[in-house]
Design an enzyme around this catalytic site. Structure first.
Site, mmCIF file in Angstrom:
data_model
loop_
_atom_site.group_PDB
_atom_site.id
_atom_site.type_symbol
_atom_site.label_atom_id
_atom_site.label_comp_id
_atom_site.label_asym_id
_atom_site.label_seq_id
_atom_site.Cartn_x
_atom_site.Cartn_y
_atom_site.Cartn_z
ATOM 1 N N LYS A 25 54.786 2.804 75.941
ATOM 2 C CA LYS A 25 55.365 1.409 75.250
ATOM 3 C C LYS A 25 56.854 1.528 75.079
ATOM 4 C CE LYS A 25 50.804 0.412 73.245
ATOM 5 N NZ LYS A 25 49.813 0.892 72.092
ATOM 6 N N ASP B 279 50.043 -7.234 67.979
ATOM 7 C CA ASP B 279 48.574 -6.812 68.673
ATOM 8 C C ASP B 279 47.538 -7.760 68.440
ATOM 9 O OD1 ASP B 279 48.318 -4.457 69.879
ATOM 10 O OD2 ASP B 279 48.118 -3.315 68.187
ATOM 11 N N GLN C 47 49.154 2.316 66.300
ATOM 12 C CA GLN C 47 48.474 2.774 67.258
ATOM 13 C C GLN C 47 47.151 3.377 66.671
ATOM 14 O OE1 GLN C 47 49.249 3.001 70.874
ATOM 15 N NE2 GLN C 47 47.059 3.357 70.852
#
Length: 291
Positions: free
Chosen positions: A54, A121, A98
């Site tokens: 990422k 997200d 995460q």
């Protein structure tokens, strides 16, 4: 019949290039670059790989990457305090914590603490509610990437029968909502569905996201069906999906491979969502176009 291979890697590369172009345009207009903050708690090997990927992709797209690596023993209150500071930071447009988190931290509490306007997200309950009610909001990256691949291959999805195998908040449920938005007739199935093969045989679109290696067999499929395999399973050192590719490919009309199908789309869509967030936070209208 031999299925057309849906090349998610190539599609994702094109999407990242378009995001980079639009990022440059945004930066020139706004006088700053979009910023993505990624928080990693602990040392889970897979998570470390994802975070590195990422970071690399964010920088390549012309965005600012803010990494926060915390030890596994970090207290929940400390993590929540970091999220609050990122919510207040004008240089940060998107926040990604995460997952999975260490067992002593409540993932739902952390997700709820992220500002819905920075929740790139798409996991925040507010964004989940917006998706379910047809309002504008952030959509989880993997299902949105799946939808992009389907529309690129099939065009108009209106009226098609779709079966989503899997009911997670990350893939299954939002995938179903996205297909409903496209006027598909959608059935959400799972590992406990009775006579799952018969159900799948009626579907024009099959999205497999159940987490069971090669569960979906070729004789489950309607000839010509579009098959999107979200599964990533390691079996005897080899990556395989939730679909038995060898038996499915001769039956399906189009199919994503594993690896090289859905996987590359997730980070590409994350960058896309971050660009959308930057526009909103800067008060600049975002025109989706090819994004």
């Amino acid at each position: 019949m031999n299925a057309q291979i849906i090349d998610g890697k190539a599609f994702a590369q094109g999407l990242r290039e378009r995001v980079a172009e639009r990022t440059a345009q945004f930066s020139e207009r706004a006088g700053r670059v979009p910023g993505l903050a990624v928080v990693l708690v602990g040392e889970d090997p897979a998570s470390q790989v994802y975070v590195r990927s990422k970071h690399k992709a964010t920088v390549a797209a012309g965005m600012a990457s803010f990494e926060h690596r915390l030890p596994a023993e970090t207290a929940q209150d400390e993590l929540l305090a970091l999220v609050a500071s990122l919510n207040a930071d004008d240089a940060v447009d998107g926040i990604l914590v995460q997952l999975p988190l260490p067992a002593h931290i409540d993932e739902n509490a952390v997700i709820a603490a992220i500002s819905p306007d920075k929740d790139v997200d798409g996991f925040h309950p507010v964004n989940a509610g917006r998706l379910a009610t047809g309002l504008d909001g952030f959509v989880p990256c993997t299902p949105l990437g799946c939808l992009m691949l389907l529309k690129d291959r099939l065009g108009n999805l209106s009226g098609l029968d779709a079966v989503v195998i899997g009911r997670s908040n990350i893939v299954g449920k939002p995938m179903a909502q996205l297909l409903i938005r496209e006027s598909c007739t959608v059935t959400v199935a799972h590992s406990r569905t009775r006579d799952l093969p018969a159900l799948v045989r009626r579907a024009d679109i099959v999205v497999a996201a159940v987490g069971l290696p090669e569960m979906v067999k070729g004789d489950w499929l309607k000839p010509g069906a579009a098959v999107i395999d979200v599964g990533i399973n390691r079996v005897e050192g080899k990556l395989v999906g939730d679909v038995d590719f060898a038996s499915a490919a001769p039956v399906a009309g189009a199919i994503t491979p594993v690896p090289g199908g859905v996987g590359p789309m997730t980070i590409a869509v994350l960058l896309r969502n971050t660009l959308v967030a930057a526009h909103r936070n800067a008060g600049i209208a975002f025109e989706a176009g090819t994004l």
